[in-house]
Design a protein around this motif. Structure first.
Motif, PDB file in Angstrom:
ATOM      1  N   VAL A 125      43.336  62.161 -25.052  1.00  0.00           N
ATOM      2  CA  VAL A 125      42.046  62.246 -25.756  1.00  0.00           C
ATOM      3  C   VAL A 125      41.692  63.683 -26.126  1.00  0.00           C
ATOM      4  O   VAL A 125      40.710  63.899 -26.834  1.00  0.00           O
ATOM      5  CB  VAL A 125      40.913  61.636 -24.906  1.00  0.00           C
ATOM      6  CG1 VAL A 125      41.202  60.189 -24.587  1.00  0.00           C
ATOM      7  CG2 VAL A 125      40.698  62.419 -23.612  1.00  0.00           C
ATOM      8  N   ASN A 126      42.480  64.641 -25.660  1.00  0.00           N
ATOM      9  CA  ASN A 126      42.220  66.052 -25.970  1.00  0.00           C
ATOM     10  C   ASN A 126      42.758  66.372 -27.364  1.00  0.00           C
ATOM     11  O   ASN A 126      43.865  65.989 -27.721  1.00  0.00           O
ATOM     12  CB  ASN A 126      42.898  66.947 -24.926  1.00  0.00           C
ATOM     13  CG  ASN A 126      42.340  68.357 -24.938  1.00  0.00           C
ATOM     14  OD1 ASN A 126      42.165  68.947 -25.990  1.00  0.00           O
ATOM     15  ND2 ASN A 126      42.064  68.901 -23.763  1.00  0.00           N
ATOM     16  N   ALA A 162      20.137  62.132 -16.235  1.00  0.00           N
ATOM     17  CA  ALA A 162      21.189  61.153 -16.555  1.00  0.00           C
ATOM     18  C   ALA A 162      22.546  61.687 -16.104  1.00  0.00           C
ATOM     19  O   ALA A 162      22.764  62.898 -16.057  1.00  0.00           O
ATOM     20  CB  ALA A 162      21.204  60.870 -18.051  1.00  0.00           C
ATOM     21  N   TYR A 163      23.435  60.753 -15.793  1.00  0.00           N
ATOM     22  CA  TYR A 163      24.789  61.127 -15.394  1.00  0.00           C
ATOM     23  C   TYR A 163      25.731  60.721 -16.528  1.00  0.00           C
ATOM     24  O   TYR A 163      25.760  59.559 -16.944  1.00  0.00           O
ATOM     25  CB  TYR A 163      25.179  60.413 -14.098  1.00  0.00           C
ATOM     26  CG  TYR A 163      26.533  60.806 -13.571  1.00  0.00           C
ATOM     27  CD1 TYR A 163      26.832  62.131 -13.284  1.00  0.00           C
ATOM     28  CD2 TYR A 163      27.529  59.852 -13.363  1.00  0.00           C
ATOM     29  CE1 TYR A 163      28.074  62.498 -12.804  1.00  0.00           C
ATOM     30  CE2 TYR A 163      28.773  60.205 -12.880  1.00  0.00           C
ATOM     31  CZ  TYR A 163      29.043  61.537 -12.605  1.00  0.00           C
ATOM     32  OH  TYR A 163      30.277  61.897 -12.140  1.00  0.00           O
ATOM     33  N   PHE A 164      26.485  61.681 -17.060  1.00  0.00           N
ATOM     34  CA  PHE A 164      27.342  61.441 -18.220  1.00  0.00           C
ATOM     35  C   PHE A 164      28.808  61.412 -17.797  1.00  0.00           C
ATOM     36  O   PHE A 164      29.251  62.226 -16.976  1.00  0.00           O
ATOM     37  CB  PHE A 164      27.140  62.534 -19.275  1.00  0.00           C
ATOM     38  CG  PHE A 164      25.744  62.593 -19.834  1.00  0.00           C
ATOM     39  CD1 PHE A 164      25.400  61.838 -20.940  1.00  0.00           C
ATOM     40  CD2 PHE A 164      24.769  63.399 -19.242  1.00  0.00           C
ATOM     41  CE1 PHE A 164      24.113  61.892 -21.461  1.00  0.00           C
ATOM     42  CE2 PHE A 164      23.489  63.459 -19.756  1.00  0.00           C
ATOM     43  CZ  PHE A 164      23.159  62.694 -20.866  1.00  0.00           C
ATOM     44  N   VAL A 165      29.559  60.476 -18.373  1.00  0.00           N
ATOM     45  CA  VAL A 165      30.997  60.402 -18.128  1.00  0.00           C
ATOM     46  C   VAL A 165      31.701  60.203 -19.466  1.00  0.00           C
ATOM     47  O   VAL A 165      31.136  59.629 -20.399  1.00  0.00           O
ATOM     48  CB  VAL A 165      31.371  59.249 -17.165  1.00  0.00           C
ATOM     49  CG1 VAL A 165      30.737  59.447 -15.813  1.00  0.00           C
ATOM     50  CG2 VAL A 165      30.986  57.893 -17.742  1.00  0.00           C
ATOM     51  N   VAL A 191      28.006  56.760 -21.092  1.00  0.00           N
ATOM     52  CA  VAL A 191      29.384  56.995 -21.531  1.00  0.00           C
ATOM     53  C   VAL A 191      29.352  57.717 -22.881  1.00  0.00           C
ATOM     54  O   VAL A 191      28.679  57.258 -23.819  1.00  0.00           O
ATOM     55  CB  VAL A 191      30.157  55.674 -21.663  1.00  0.00           C
ATOM     56  CG1 VAL A 191      31.611  55.940 -22.051  1.00  0.00           C
ATOM     57  CG2 VAL A 191      30.093  54.892 -20.359  1.00  0.00           C
ATOM     58  N   VAL A 192      30.055  58.844 -22.975  1.00  0.00           N
ATOM     59  CA  VAL A 192      30.061  59.637 -24.212  1.00  0.00           C
ATOM     60  C   VAL A 192      31.480  59.764 -24.743  1.00  0.00           C
ATOM     61  O   VAL A 192      32.464  59.645 -23.997  1.00  0.00           O
ATOM     62  CB  VAL A 192      29.461  61.048 -23.980  1.00  0.00           C
ATOM     63  CG1 VAL A 192      28.010  60.950 -23.577  1.00  0.00           C
ATOM     64  CG2 VAL A 192      30.258  61.812 -22.923  1.00  0.00           C
ATOM     65  N   ASP A 193      31.593  60.003 -26.061  1.00  0.00           N
ATOM     66  CA  ASP A 193      32.901  60.199 -26.677  1.00  0.00           C
ATOM     67  C   ASP A 193      33.253  61.685 -26.703  1.00  0.00           C
ATOM     68  O   ASP A 193      32.536  62.516 -26.149  1.00  0.00           O
ATOM     69  CB  ASP A 193      32.935  59.599 -28.080  1.00  0.00           C
ATOM     70  CG  ASP A 193      31.846  60.168 -28.992  1.00  0.00           C
ATOM     71  OD1 ASP A 193      31.392  61.299 -28.718  1.00  0.00           O
ATOM     72  OD2 ASP A 193      31.453  59.495 -29.955  1.00  0.00           O
ATOM     73  N   GLY A 201      28.043  54.216 -24.989  1.00  0.00           N
ATOM     74  CA  GLY A 201      27.450  53.069 -24.312  1.00  0.00           C
ATOM     75  C   GLY A 201      27.009  53.451 -22.917  1.00  0.00           C
ATOM     76  O   GLY A 201      26.830  54.633 -22.610  1.00  0.00           O
ATOM     77  N   ILE A 202      26.846  52.449 -22.063  1.00  0.00           N
ATOM     78  CA  ILE A 202      26.477  52.682 -20.669  1.00  0.00           C
ATOM     79  C   ILE A 202      27.406  51.884 -19.764  1.00  0.00           C
ATOM     80  O   ILE A 202      28.009  50.886 -20.191  1.00  0.00           O
ATOM     81  CB  ILE A 202      25.007  52.277 -20.388  1.00  0.00           C
ATOM     82  CG1 ILE A 202      24.812  50.774 -20.658  1.00  0.00           C
ATOM     83  CG2 ILE A 202      24.048  53.115 -21.205  1.00  0.00           C
ATOM     84  CD1 ILE A 202      23.468  50.240 -20.214  1.00  0.00           C
TER      85      ILE A 202
END
Length: 448
Positions: free
Chosen positions: A62-63, A296-299, A322-324, A331-332
């Protein structure tokens, strides 16, 4: 006078010879140092590439950095990668030995015993190669394998181009020998074979639900957050500008215990609201509800749910955004979503009774378009990677249909993949709402 001129000429010749010797010695030392550095990078790359975990490989995929893409290309051909590293390392080590031998011969006086000279060369070369060419780089690569893989990727790719004829010959020879011996080194066992083994070992003593739990545990380590999250189109969220009464009514209608709060758009999440925090203020007409917003907790969407579950346990959290790769909200994901991957659907008193699918018969099902592909495979009793060749970047059944057809399907239009047929039953606001899935019996090939 002539004698003086002769002595001057001899002196100049000796100075020139000494300068030439000093110059060649400097070149040899620099060459040896460069070769040692190259050997160290190759040794570190070998340890780094072949110690990467599945999580590290997913990160590389994904990098968007060029070095990450190069590393993924190299990992797609592990045998060729290993052969290139070994061949290049041997050539460089031979060059170090020869250069060191020339250097030592130039520095040591001819009067010194040949055995002493030989021992000095062996000890020096061995010490340099083992310490700086093997031990130190491999120790570093073991502790920083991902960083080392990214650092050395472009360098290894250049070596792959240089030594590809030799490396390819070695790989071909190895494959030929394996074929002749009738052995497959390091044969991988597929998930289907594991599932079959589970059914054979515990299927006669365990219930169907228990067997499904075993299968869920088996697949658990390879599932990412993107595969089980609730997409942003289905996320219920609060606008930061809402009044307290509007927020209270929205929370009562939504029926969720946690809701994200956004500013302007869902891509700018300001925090998370726990509806239980409203209880002391439920009877108030006006209240600054913003003080109740929690961080909020982001992944990232590529994060494995196995790792996310550990983080939830450590941080005592149940909810993440959930982030891109661009930082936008995909989404969550909740603790319940993760646990359902092992034990199946969890129903509580607030869940609706009607399911997201309807079984018409053993070969026909009706699903909502937003149903995740993993859930479709679970309902149909199929391996989770059944549609992997055609799913592309899609996660839902509607997205899968778009990937297969290559265009937006119309109502009653059907698309096929192998012996599976997908028929669009309803579309609303450019979204596929309902899909009929038909499983045709596989066509048996006629024996020649």
């Amino acid at each position: 006078m002539e004698s003086t001129e002769g002595e001057l000429t001899t002196l100049l010749l000796n100075i020139s010879a000494g300068a030439a010797t000093a110059s060649s010695t400097t070149v040899l030392i620099i060459a040896i140092l460069v070769l040692l550095l190259m050997s160290a990078v190759i040794a570190g790359a070998e340890t780094a590439f072949f110690s990467l975990s599945l999580k590290d490989i997913n990160y590389l995929k994904v990098n968007e950095k060029p070095s990450a893409r190069t590393a993924v290309e190299l990992l797609n051909h592990p045998k060729l990668l290993l052969a290139t590293i070994l061949v290049a390392n041997n050539f460089i080590n031979i060059a170090i030995v020869i250069s060191t031998n020339v250097l030592v011969s130039a520095l040591i006086s001819p009067e010194i015993n040949a055995i002493v000279s030989f021992l000095i060369q062996v000890v020096v070369v061995t010490f340099l190669l083992v310490l700086f060419g093997e031990v130190l780089p491999k120790v570093y690569a073991t502790q920083n394998n991902l960083r080392m893989a990214l650092f050395s990727a472009q360098y290894i790719k250049i070596l792959l181009g240089i030594f590809k004829p030799i490396s390819s010959t070695l790989v071909t020879s190895t494959s030929f020998i394996e074929t002749k011996l009738g052995k497959k080194v390091g044969k991988n066992i597929s998930n289907e074979e594991f599932e079959h083994a589970i059914e054979l070992t515990v299927g006669h003593t365990a219930t169907k639900e228990e067997v499904n739990i075993f299968k869920g545990i088996l697949k658990f380590g390879n599932i990412s957050a993107k595969q089980v999250m609730r997409t942003r189109l289905d996320v219920s969220a609060l606008d930061y500008e809402l009044t307290f009464s509007e927020v209270r009514n929205y929370c009562l209608d939504a029926g969720y215990s946690r809701l994200p709060v956004f500013k302007d758009s869902l891509d700018k999440v300001a925090g998370v609201i726990h509806t239980k925090d409203f209880l002391p203020h439920i009877d108030k007409d006006t209240f600054d509800w913003h003080v109740l917003i929690r961080p909020a907790y982001f992944v990232h969407e590529s994060k494995l749910i196995e790792d996310l579950l550990k983080e939830f346990q450590q941080k005592r959290m149940h909810f993440a955004i959930v982030v891109d790769e661009f930082g936008g909200t995909s989404g969550i994901i909740t603790l319940e979503d993760i646990m359902e991957e092992i034990i199946g659907d969890i129903k509580d008193e607030f869940d609706e009774d009607d399911l997201h699918y309807k079984k018409l018969d053993d070969n026909n099902f009706i699903f909502e378009g937003k149903t995740l592909i993993n859930d479709v495979c679970r309902v149909l009793g199929l391996p989770s990677d059944t549609f992997e060749p055609v799913r592309g970047e899609s996660d839902s059944l509607a997205g899968l249909i778009l990937e297969i057809s290559g265009k937006f399907a119309a109502v009653n239009e059907s698309v096929k993949f192998e012996h599976y047929e997908f028929t669009v039953l309803a579309i609303e606001k450019m979204r596929i709402q309902r899909v009929k899935v038909t499983i045709h019996p596989p066509v048996e090939k006629e024996e020649e």
